[in-house]
Design an enzyme around this catalytic site. Sequence first.
Site, short mmCIF file in Angstrom:
data_model
loop_
_atom_site.label_atom_id
_atom_site.label_comp_id
_atom_site.label_asym_id
_atom_site.label_seq_id
_atom_site.Cartn_x
_atom_site.Cartn_y
_atom_site.Cartn_z
N ALA A 74 0.82 -1.21 0.00
CA ALA A 74 0.00 0.00 0.00
C ALA A 74 0.86 1.27 0.00
CB ALA A 74 -0.94 0.00 1.19
N THR A 75 2.02 1.21 0.63
CA THR A 75 2.89 2.39 0.63
C THR A 75 3.24 2.78 -0.80
OG1 THR A 75 3.83 1.77 2.77
CG2 THR A 75 5.11 3.30 1.42
N ASN A 154 -6.48 3.61 10.36
CA ASN A 154 -5.77 2.45 10.89
C ASN A 154 -5.61 2.47 12.40
OD1 ASN A 154 -4.10 4.61 9.62
ND2 ASN A 154 -2.48 3.65 10.80
N GLN A 182 -7.00 -0.58 5.31
CA GLN A 182 -7.61 -1.19 6.50
C GLN A 182 -9.01 -1.73 6.21
OE1 GLN A 182 -6.30 -1.80 9.49
NE2 GLN A 182 -4.33 -0.85 9.07
N HIS A 204 -1.11 -8.06 2.95
CA HIS A 204 -0.74 -8.55 4.27
C HIS A 204 -1.64 -8.06 5.40
CE1 HIS A 204 1.39 -5.16 6.38
NE2 HIS A 204 1.53 -4.70 5.15
N THR A 243 9.59 -7.20 -12.62
CA THR A 243 9.10 -8.58 -12.71
C THR A 243 8.08 -8.84 -11.62
OG1 THR A 243 11.18 -9.32 -13.65
CG2 THR A 243 9.80 -11.02 -12.62
N CYS A 329 6.73 4.05 19.65
CA CYS A 329 7.75 4.87 19.00
C CYS A 329 7.87 4.39 17.57
CB CYS A 329 9.09 4.73 19.71
SG CYS A 329 8.95 3.95 21.32
C1 PLP Z 1 -0.46 -0.67 6.64
C2 PLP Z 1 -0.93 0.55 5.95
C3 PLP Z 1 -0.22 1.08 4.88
C4 PLP Z 1 1.08 0.49 4.40
O1 PLP Z 1 0.90 -0.72 3.72
P1 PLP Z 1 2.15 -1.58 3.26
O2 PLP Z 1 1.56 -2.62 2.35
O3 PLP Z 1 2.70 -2.18 4.50
O4 PLP Z 1 3.09 -0.69 2.56
C5 PLP Z 1 -0.75 2.17 4.24
N1 PLP Z 1 -1.90 2.73 4.64
C6 PLP Z 1 -2.60 2.26 5.68
C7 PLP Z 1 -3.88 2.91 6.09
C8 PLP Z 1 -2.14 1.15 6.38
O5 PLP Z 1 -2.83 0.70 7.40
#
Ligand code: PLP
Length: 405
Positions: A74-75, A154, A182, A204, A243, A329
């Site tokens: 998601a990042t 989140n 989320q 994940h 890939t 933290c």
């Molecule tokens: C966990 C999360 C992300 C990051 O997702 P990744 O797949 O770990 O990069 C982005 N946005 C929200 C709201 C999340 O909870």
Amino acid sequence: MLKLPIYLDNSATTPADPRVVDTMVPYFYEHFGNAASRSHPFGWEAEDAVDQARERIGKLIGATDKEIIITSGATEADNLAIKGVYDMYSRKGNHIVTVTTEHKAVLDTCKHLEKQGAQITYLKTDAEGNIDLNELESVVTDKTIMVAVMYANNEIGTIAPIRQIADIAHKKGALMFSDATQAAGKISIDVDRDGIDLMAFTAHKMYGPKGVGALYVRRKNPRVKVTAQMDGGGHERGMRSGTLNVPGIVGFGKAAELAMMEMEIDAARLSVMRDRLENELCKIEESYVNGNRRSRLPHITNISFKYVEGEGLMMAFNQNIAVSSGSACTSASLEPSYVLKALGLGDDLAHSSIRFSLGRFTTDEQIQYTIDHVTKAVNKLRDMSPLWEMFKQGIDLNSIEWAEH
Ligand SMILES: *Cc1c(COP(=O)(O)O)cnc(C)c1O
């Protein structure tokens, strides 16, 4: 026998469902081909598997396979959506509207663009994490290219009125982007019903593998385009080269299929357990639920236990309960959660908050243990706390300076 530690941090990541892993395994061994190899059966097999997974991932959110751009998570999808639209739509304008309680993957991307000349409006929220739609309407202009609001938060689980937000964006010709990491697989999402043009999510957090996610990019009404942030072989219709992670994508597809089938039943079961946990923990004096309890995800509760430090509480859990703390933290700093602070919580309450996030494999027995253990831990910490002592004696604590954390 109850096995410890108990995992109640499913909003950070979920364990993979065994059914997901089973579908992935063959794609490490027999079917290890590169999905971009067009000239032999190894490639074709991999490509077929990716196509099927892509269809399942799309179906989960009411999208077609062609609208799903696979990313590393998601990042990356957040980055691709925001930077990609900023670049592609620069002729329309340079203004993006977002919210102070968004995930860092959205906020830091916006900050990055600000340095390049983007104009970003960060909307504030009320004490439950809701934005003011009238305020949104007043800040969106003809120069606004995107409104970026997360589907559900989140830390507190508050669900945004995405359709209404999208309608406001669309009236000015801006695109609606939502980080639905989320919410995806947990509650019903339909990109057409919800008016979403771009949407980020990840495997994940829905019982799939780590390191694979997706960006939904609308193809019709309107056809949306993003500038690639990763150049190379032109994979993913030119929007994201590299890939493909075939086993990961296959697992993501299976996770999406399972979520489609089981989301409703999971949500019903989890919300009952969550409510029980919350109601029992709220019997502890001076405990407060953070977020919007009328519109929120079924599996999250975020509770502040006044006069107790979150870190101390985490320590008292004695590594038997895995949760997140409002004073976690995240970045080596001891700053309390910026999301809770955005809701107007003082440092003390933000520091004293705990997010419990349940998942598909959470049991009633685990919830009971957590209720007992947390209640005991809070009481014990308060017994040792001079602030609690003063509170009990009716001394006005607001007249006293809080210690720096
Ligand atoms: C966990 C999360 C992300 C990051 O997702 P990744 O797949 O770990 O990069 C982005 N946005 C929200 C709201 C999340 O909870």
